[in-house]
Design a protein around this motif. Structure first.
Motif, mmCIF file in Angstrom:
data_model
loop_
_atom_site.group_PDB
_atom_site.id
_atom_site.type_symbol
_atom_site.label_atom_id
_atom_site.label_comp_id
_atom_site.label_asym_id
_atom_site.label_seq_id
_atom_site.Cartn_x
_atom_site.Cartn_y
_atom_site.Cartn_z
ATOM 1 N N GLU A 128 8.091 13.639 5.347
ATOM 2 C CA GLU A 128 6.872 13.963 4.623
ATOM 3 C C GLU A 128 6.571 12.801 3.692
ATOM 4 O O GLU A 128 7.455 12.322 2.975
ATOM 5 N N VAL A 129 5.344 12.332 3.704
ATOM 6 C CA VAL A 129 4.879 11.305 2.788
ATOM 7 C C VAL A 129 3.754 11.933 1.965
ATOM 8 O O VAL A 129 2.799 12.469 2.525
ATOM 9 N N VAL A 130 3.915 11.894 0.632
ATOM 10 C CA VAL A 130 2.912 12.455 -0.267
ATOM 11 C C VAL A 130 2.407 11.333 -1.171
ATOM 12 O O VAL A 130 3.184 10.714 -1.909
ATOM 13 N N TRP A 131 1.114 11.081 -1.113
ATOM 14 C CA TRP A 131 0.499 10.072 -1.953
ATOM 15 C C TRP A 131 0.451 10.583 -3.390
ATOM 16 O O TRP A 131 -0.004 11.704 -3.651
ATOM 17 N N THR A 132 0.921 9.787 -4.330
ATOM 18 C CA THR A 132 0.942 10.167 -5.745
ATOM 19 C C THR A 132 0.094 9.211 -6.585
ATOM 20 O O THR A 132 0.217 9.191 -7.801
ATOM 21 N N PHE A 150 12.694 9.177 -1.735
ATOM 22 C CA PHE A 150 12.594 7.873 -2.385
ATOM 23 C C PHE A 150 11.141 7.552 -2.646
ATOM 24 O O PHE A 150 10.243 8.150 -2.057
ATOM 25 N N LEU A 151 10.943 6.617 -3.563
ATOM 26 C CA LEU A 151 9.603 6.246 -3.977
ATOM 27 C C LEU A 151 9.135 5.026 -3.206
ATOM 28 O O LEU A 151 9.841 4.028 -3.110
ATOM 29 N N GLY A 152 7.941 5.123 -2.667
ATOM 30 C CA GLY A 152 7.366 4.028 -1.898
ATOM 31 C C GLY A 152 6.065 3.555 -2.500
ATOM 32 O O GLY A 152 5.477 4.208 -3.361
ATOM 33 N N SER A 153 5.628 2.404 -2.042
ATOM 34 C CA SER A 153 4.359 1.822 -2.443
ATOM 35 C C SER A 153 3.988 0.785 -1.390
ATOM 36 O O SER A 153 4.682 0.661 -0.376
ATOM 37 N N ALA A 154 2.940 0.060 -1.623
ATOM 38 C CA ALA A 154 2.600 -1.082 -0.775
ATOM 39 C C ALA A 154 3.367 -2.295 -1.293
ATOM 40 O O ALA A 154 3.863 -2.312 -2.421
ATOM 41 N N ASP A 155 3.443 -3.321 -0.492
ATOM 42 C CA ASP A 155 3.965 -4.608 -0.946
ATOM 43 C C ASP A 155 3.097 -5.064 -2.116
ATOM 44 O O ASP A 155 1.898 -4.772 -2.179
ATOM 45 N N ALA A 156 3.697 -5.762 -3.050
ATOM 46 C CA ALA A 156 2.950 -6.257 -4.216
ATOM 47 C C ALA A 156 1.749 -7.108 -3.798
ATOM 48 O O ALA A 156 0.726 -7.118 -4.487
ATOM 49 N N ALA A 157 1.843 -7.786 -2.658
ATOM 50 C CA ALA A 157 0.727 -8.600 -2.170
ATOM 51 C C ALA A 157 -0.500 -7.754 -1.838
ATOM 52 O O ALA A 157 -1.614 -8.270 -1.757
ATOM 53 N N THR A 201 -12.839 2.911 -5.337
ATOM 54 C CA THR A 201 -12.904 1.488 -5.028
ATOM 55 C C THR A 201 -11.503 1.040 -4.617
ATOM 56 O O THR A 201 -10.517 1.765 -4.826
ATOM 57 N N TYR A 202 -11.407 -0.160 -4.088
ATOM 58 C CA TYR A 202 -10.112 -0.696 -3.652
ATOM 59 C C TYR A 202 -9.128 -0.802 -4.805
ATOM 60 O O TYR A 202 -7.929 -0.663 -4.625
ATOM 61 N N ARG A 203 -9.612 -1.042 -5.991
ATOM 62 C CA ARG A 203 -8.749 -1.210 -7.158
ATOM 63 C C ARG A 203 -8.585 0.068 -7.986
ATOM 64 O O ARG A 203 -7.879 0.070 -8.982
ATOM 65 N N SER A 204 -9.209 1.156 -7.583
ATOM 66 C CA SER A 204 -9.207 2.361 -8.416
ATOM 67 C C SER A 204 -8.035 3.303 -8.157
ATOM 68 O O SER A 204 -7.946 4.341 -8.792
ATOM 69 N N TYR A 205 -7.140 2.946 -7.279
ATOM 70 C CA TYR A 205 -6.034 3.845 -6.958
ATOM 71 C C TYR A 205 -4.726 3.073 -6.838
ATOM 72 O O TYR A 205 -4.703 1.885 -6.578
ATOM 73 N N SER A 206 -3.645 3.803 -7.027
ATOM 74 C CA SER A 206 -2.306 3.253 -6.863
ATOM 75 C C SER A 206 -1.848 3.511 -5.432
ATOM 76 O O SER A 206 -2.246 4.487 -4.806
ATOM 77 N N ARG A 207 -0.996 2.652 -4.948
ATOM 78 C CA ARG A 207 -0.450 2.810 -3.591
ATOM 79 C C ARG A 207 0.839 3.632 -3.596
ATOM 80 O O ARG A 207 1.492 3.804 -2.575
ATOM 81 N N ASP A 208 1.214 4.185 -4.735
ATOM 82 C CA ASP A 208 2.473 4.905 -4.877
ATOM 83 C C ASP A 208 2.497 6.192 -4.054
ATOM 84 O O ASP A 208 1.480 6.884 -3.919
ATOM 85 N N HIS A 209 3.690 6.482 -3.537
ATOM 86 C CA HIS A 209 3.894 7.702 -2.760
ATOM 87 C C HIS A 209 5.373 8.082 -2.780
ATOM 88 O O HIS A 209 6.213 7.305 -3.222
#
Length: 159
Positions: free
Chosen positions: A12-16, A43-50, A25-33
């Protein structure tokens, strides 16, 4: 010929990362999940910092590389045990290369596994080196990707 066995895995992946306006907008949200599966720690995931992610969290690219490295380890230990090679230590410093495409996508182009293997006897070093090819042939994850997985093993004898 033995019949194929099928295994099913569930996560299960839940976007947080909704910061209040969703994906306005592209900058209005976090990639955290959060990534979870029954019976194992989440475990906590996100996008690559790039890609505007949190560098302090696992990202899909790291997880793919780790899955390839883990799968090779487990396949390698299996083929060594089956072939009389006693492994007493193993570590891997894996590196993967991903290229972005002009349309915003991308793909891995290669992975290099660099397993450092320790064996119980000098008589096992040649076979220990050769068995990496068999381990790669058996690795479920390496058989599931469309890019090459290379190996640069080093073998040493336990003190």
């Amino acid at each position: 010929m033995a019949s194929a066995r099928q295994h099913t895995y569930a996560t299960e992946v839940v976007w947080t990362g909704n910061l209040g306006t969703g994906t306005d907008t592209y900058r209005s949200y976090s990639r955290d999940h959060r990534v979870s599966a029954a019976g194992v720690p989440a475990f906590l995931g996100s996008a690559d910092a790039a890609f505007r992610g949190d560098a302090g969290r696992w990202n899909p690219e790291l997880m793919l590389l780790a899955a390839l490295s883990q799968c090779h380890l487990l396949s390698y230990l299996y083929v060594c045990a089956a072939n009389g090679v006693v492994v007493t230590g193993y570590s891997d410093q894996a590196v993967g290369t991903m290229e972005e495409t002009g349309d915003g996508g991308g793909h891995f182009t290669r992975v290099l596994l660099r397993p450092a293997v320790e064996v119980a006897s000098a008589t096992m070093t040649g076979k220990a080196r050769a068995l990496h090819a068999e381990a790669n042939r058996l690795c479920f994850i390496a058989n599931s990707v469309n890019f090459p997985v290379h190996h640069e093993p080093s073998i040493r004898v336990a003190p």
